[in-house]
Design a protein around this motif. Structure first.
Motif, PDB file in Angstrom:
ATOM      1  N   ALA A  17      40.611  -3.225  14.384  1.00  6.55           N
ATOM      2  CA  ALA A  17      40.480  -2.477  13.132  1.00  6.55           C
ATOM      3  C   ALA A  17      41.851  -2.069  12.603  1.00  6.55           C
ATOM      4  O   ALA A  17      42.130  -2.181  11.408  1.00  6.55           O
ATOM      5  N   ALA A  18      42.722  -1.607  13.508  1.00  8.45           N
ATOM      6  CA  ALA A  18      44.059  -1.190  13.098  1.00  8.45           C
ATOM      7  C   ALA A  18      44.864  -2.374  12.571  1.00  8.45           C
ATOM      8  O   ALA A  18      45.507  -2.293  11.516  1.00  8.45           O
ATOM      9  N   ALA A  19      44.847  -3.477  13.304  1.00 12.48           N
ATOM     10  CA  ALA A  19      45.669  -4.630  12.930  1.00 12.48           C
ATOM     11  C   ALA A  19      45.202  -5.258  11.622  1.00 12.48           C
ATOM     12  O   ALA A  19      46.015  -5.563  10.740  1.00 12.48           O
ATOM     13  N   THR A  20      43.883  -5.473  11.473  1.00 12.97           N
ATOM     14  CA  THR A  20      43.394  -6.122  10.257  1.00 12.97           C
ATOM     15  C   THR A  20      43.551  -5.227   9.036  1.00 12.97           C
ATOM     16  O   THR A  20      43.904  -5.691   7.950  1.00 12.97           O
ATOM     17  N   GLN A  21      43.290  -3.923   9.216  1.00 12.72           N
ATOM     18  CA  GLN A  21      43.443  -3.004   8.088  1.00 12.72           C
ATOM     19  C   GLN A  21      44.904  -2.921   7.632  1.00 12.72           C
ATOM     20  O   GLN A  21      45.196  -3.010   6.430  1.00 12.72           O
ATOM     21  N   LEU A  22      45.829  -2.766   8.572  1.00 13.19           N
ATOM     22  CA  LEU A  22      47.233  -2.629   8.200  1.00 13.19           C
ATOM     23  C   LEU A  22      47.769  -3.928   7.613  1.00 13.19           C
ATOM     24  O   LEU A  22      48.474  -3.920   6.587  1.00 13.19           O
ATOM     25  N   ALA A  23      47.442  -5.052   8.260  1.00 14.45           N
ATOM     26  CA  ALA A  23      47.926  -6.339   7.750  1.00 14.45           C
ATOM     27  C   ALA A  23      47.411  -6.588   6.339  1.00 14.45           C
ATOM     28  O   ALA A  23      48.139  -7.104   5.477  1.00 14.45           O
ATOM     29  N   GLY A  24      46.155  -6.216   6.071  1.00 16.35           N
ATOM     30  CA  GLY A  24      45.612  -6.395   4.733  1.00 16.35           C
ATOM     31  C   GLY A  24      46.309  -5.529   3.699  1.00 16.35           C
ATOM     32  O   GLY A  24      46.476  -5.925   2.548  1.00 16.35           O
ATOM     33  N   ARG A  25      46.752  -4.343   4.109  1.00 11.40           N
ATOM     34  CA  ARG A  25      47.396  -3.420   3.180  1.00 11.40           C
ATOM     35  C   ARG A  25      48.839  -3.836   2.851  1.00 11.40           C
ATOM     36  O   ARG A  25      49.285  -3.633   1.723  1.00 11.40           O
ATOM     37  N   VAL A  26      49.543  -4.382   3.843  1.00  6.99           N
ATOM     38  CA  VAL A  26      50.953  -4.710   3.595  1.00  6.99           C
ATOM     39  C   VAL A  26      51.137  -6.156   3.175  1.00  6.99           C
ATOM     40  O   VAL A  26      52.243  -6.563   2.822  1.00  6.99           O
ATOM     41  N   LYS A  27      50.064  -6.935   3.213  1.00 10.19           N
ATOM     42  CA  LYS A  27      50.165  -8.347   2.867  1.00 10.19           C
ATOM     43  C   LYS A  27      50.664  -8.498   1.434  1.00 10.19           C
ATOM     44  O   LYS A  27      50.156  -7.877   0.506  1.00 10.19           O
ATOM     45  N   GLY A  28      51.669  -9.308   1.258  1.00  9.66           N
ATOM     46  CA  GLY A  28      52.223  -9.527  -0.071  1.00  9.66           C
ATOM     47  C   GLY A  28      53.344  -8.582  -0.434  1.00  9.66           C
ATOM     48  O   GLY A  28      54.098  -8.841  -1.373  1.00  9.66           O
ATOM     49  N   ARG A  29      53.463  -7.453   0.310  1.00 12.56           N
ATOM     50  CA  ARG A  29      54.548  -6.509   0.015  1.00 12.56           C
ATOM     51  C   ARG A  29      55.845  -6.918   0.700  1.00 12.56           C
ATOM     52  O   ARG A  29      56.936  -6.621   0.231  1.00 12.56           O
ATOM     53  N   GLY A  30      55.712  -7.575   1.849  1.00 14.36           N
ATOM     54  CA  GLY A  30      56.900  -7.962   2.600  1.00 14.36           C
ATOM     55  C   GLY A  30      57.507  -6.795   3.343  1.00 14.36           C
ATOM     56  O   GLY A  30      57.201  -5.623   3.083  1.00 14.36           O
ATOM     57  N   GLY A  31      58.358  -7.102   4.296  1.00 12.07           N
ATOM     58  CA  GLY A  31      59.095  -6.073   5.002  1.00 12.07           C
ATOM     59  C   GLY A  31      58.367  -5.455   6.181  1.00 12.07           C
ATOM     60  O   GLY A  31      58.896  -4.532   6.813  1.00 12.07           O
ATOM     61  N   VAL A  32      57.154  -5.924   6.490  1.00  6.15           N
ATOM     62  CA  VAL A  32      56.390  -5.384   7.617  1.00  6.15           C
ATOM     63  C   VAL A  32      55.802  -6.545   8.412  1.00  6.15           C
ATOM     64  O   VAL A  32      55.194  -7.456   7.843  1.00  6.15           O
ATOM     65  N   GLU A  33      55.998  -6.528   9.735  1.00  2.00           N
ATOM     66  CA  GLU A  33      55.405  -7.521  10.629  1.00  2.00           C
ATOM     67  C   GLU A  33      54.396  -6.830  11.540  1.00  2.00           C
ATOM     68  O   GLU A  33      54.708  -5.822  12.155  1.00  2.00           O
ATOM     69  N   VAL A  34      53.187  -7.373  11.604  1.00  4.12           N
ATOM     70  CA  VAL A  34      52.139  -6.828  12.457  1.00  4.12           C
ATOM     71  C   VAL A  34      51.849  -7.825  13.568  1.00  4.12           C
ATOM     72  O   VAL A  34      51.490  -8.982  13.291  1.00  4.12           O
ATOM     73  N   THR A  35      52.019  -7.388  14.815  1.00  2.00           N
ATOM     74  CA  THR A  35      51.780  -8.243  15.979  1.00  2.00           C
ATOM     75  C   THR A  35      50.761  -7.583  16.898  1.00  2.00           C
ATOM     76  O   THR A  35      50.900  -6.410  17.235  1.00  2.00           O
ATOM     77  N   MET A  36      49.744  -8.332  17.276  1.00  4.97           N
ATOM     78  CA  MET A  36      48.738  -7.837  18.216  1.00  4.97           C
ATOM     79  C   MET A  36      48.973  -8.481  19.568  1.00  4.97           C
ATOM     80  O   MET A  36      49.189  -9.699  19.674  1.00  4.97           O
ATOM     81  N   VAL A  37      48.917  -7.662  20.624  1.00  4.08           N
ATOM     82  CA  VAL A  37      49.149  -8.146  21.985  1.00  4.08           C
ATOM     83  C   VAL A  37      47.920  -7.864  22.831  1.00  4.08           C
ATOM     84  O   VAL A  37      47.404  -6.740  22.838  1.00  4.08           O
TER      85      VAL A  37
END
Length: 391
Positions: A17-37
């Motif tokens: 939930a955290a990864a998909t929500q955050l990635a969806g919010r910053v997608k297209g803005r640039g400057g943020v990388e989301v990595t799930m481990v």
């Protein structure tokens, strides 16, 4: 200046939930990388482990596939340590993963350390491997064998019912300090007890298991209950990683958070799901998918606000229901007040079983909606009541 690195540890309900929500919010803005481990690529449906523990086949759900198209990246690895000074995650046999913001979502496991012999002689339903081991053991038992389920909470009740229905020639004994589903209203709790009786489950409430032996369990007072297999479903604990890293934790090892779900000792670390000690008024949330997914969503909202120079908002949550399966065609759904106390309304029987199945399946449309969500929107999964921040 490089991209802001957000690392999410744990691909469970809250972590995804955290990864998909955050990635969806910053997608297209640039400057943020989301990595799930996570240590495994297959998603573990914890809500269905009582089914896979009895040999029922579940759908193959791939974490990389669930993340596909979100902008979040998956990295497989076993987390061995957190280095909060260097701001890095240590991975077994691999290079450390640096982070600027960390989301800790590694969840909890069954507490087998508090009772002698539980770790050596009992099965657990912590994940796919444990469920497969239990299924194998049950499949080898002959008619008349006894299976003891230690713990009369929701996990124990669901497992006992599933085992009894799947293996009717097996005697299932459910042991616990409290009556099964005692937190429900009288009618709902009576339905649970009647269903267990119908399935042949022998319930013994008001007892405490003090030792697990190779072929029995020992109760307080010295009585032994023979057992050809034992399933331990009593209590949970968090892995020692957060405490070893110097984060403030509670007596169960959960990371103590502020209202925005940040660690009170390390504000660049967010904690969600079972691994977080989230205080709501005079209580701490108990770990369930119902509350876990909203914590994951809220952590993403908090991180997004912080990245935009805004102050994160406090997390608020209220429970909505307490569903429990009683085999494949029966269940109870106890509707609750926000603090978890039972309301008068409860569903039982086949209607409750269909409701429970809908709830169990609901994370997948939830994640799909998150990947398509516009950056200004917020969508909260079914199961609990939460605040709905606007950006």
């Amino acid at each position: 200046m490089g991209a802001h690195r957000v690392v999410v540890l744990g691909a469970g309900y809250a972590g995804l939930a955290a990864a998909t929500q955050l990635a969806g919010r910053v997608k297209g803005r640039g400057g943020v990388e989301v990595t799930m481990v996570d240590a495994a690529e297959r998603f573990t449906e914890r809500l269905r482990l009582h089914m896979s523990g009895t040999g029922q086949e579940l759908a193959e759900l791939s974490v990389p596939a669930l993340l596909d198209g979100t902008g979040a990246h998956f990295r497989r690895g076993w987390v061995t340590a957190l280095d909060t000074d260097a701001k890095a995650v240590r991975i077994e046999g691999d290079d450390p993963i640096p982070y600027d913001t960390l989301v800790y979502a590694l969840g909890s496991v069954t507490d087998t350390a508090s009772v002698p012999g539980a770790a050596d002689h009992a099965h657990t339903l912590d994940g796919a491997r444990g469920a497969a081991e239990l299924a194998g053991r049950l499949g080898r038992l002959g008619a008349g064998a006894t299976v003891v389920v230690a713990g009369s909470g929701l996990t124990g009740v669901e497992a006992a019912a599933e085992i009894a229905e799947r293996y009717p020639a097996t005697e299932v004994v459910l042991l616990g300090r409290a009556e099964p589903c005692a937190e429900m209203n009288r009618r709902a709790a009576a339905h649970v007890r009647a269903a267990l009786d119908r399935l042949g489950v022998r319930v013994r409430a008001g007892v405490e298991v003090t030792k697990v032996l190779p072929g029995a369990v020992e109760l307080a007072g010295g009585e032994t209950v023979p057992a050809d297999a034992v399933l331990w479903a009593s209590g949970t604990r968090v892995a020692p990683l957060p405490a070893a890293a110097g984060l403030d934790v509670d007596e169960r090892g959960r990371i103590v958070t502020d209202p925005a779900l940040r660690s009170v000792s390390h504000p660049d670390v967010y904690a969600v799901g079972d691994a977080a000690a989230v205080r709501q008024g005079d209580r701490v949330l108990h770990g369930t998918c119902q509350s876990g997914m909203p914590t994951g969503v809220h952590a993403a909202l908090s991180i997004d606000r912080a990245l935009r120079g805004l102050e994160p908002r406090p997390f608020r949550f209220g429970y909505y229901h307490c569903p429990v399966s009683l085999g494949r065609a029966d269940a109870v759904v106890q509707f609750t007040r926000p603090d978890g106390r039972p309301r008068r309304l409860a569903l039982t029987g086949r209607l409750a079983a269909r409701y429970k199945e809908t709830v169990t399946a609901s994370p997948w449309p939830t994640y799909a909606r998150m990947t398509r969500m516009p950056a200004s929107g917020a969508w909260w999964p079914r199961g609990g009541r939460s605040t709905r921040p606007r950006g």
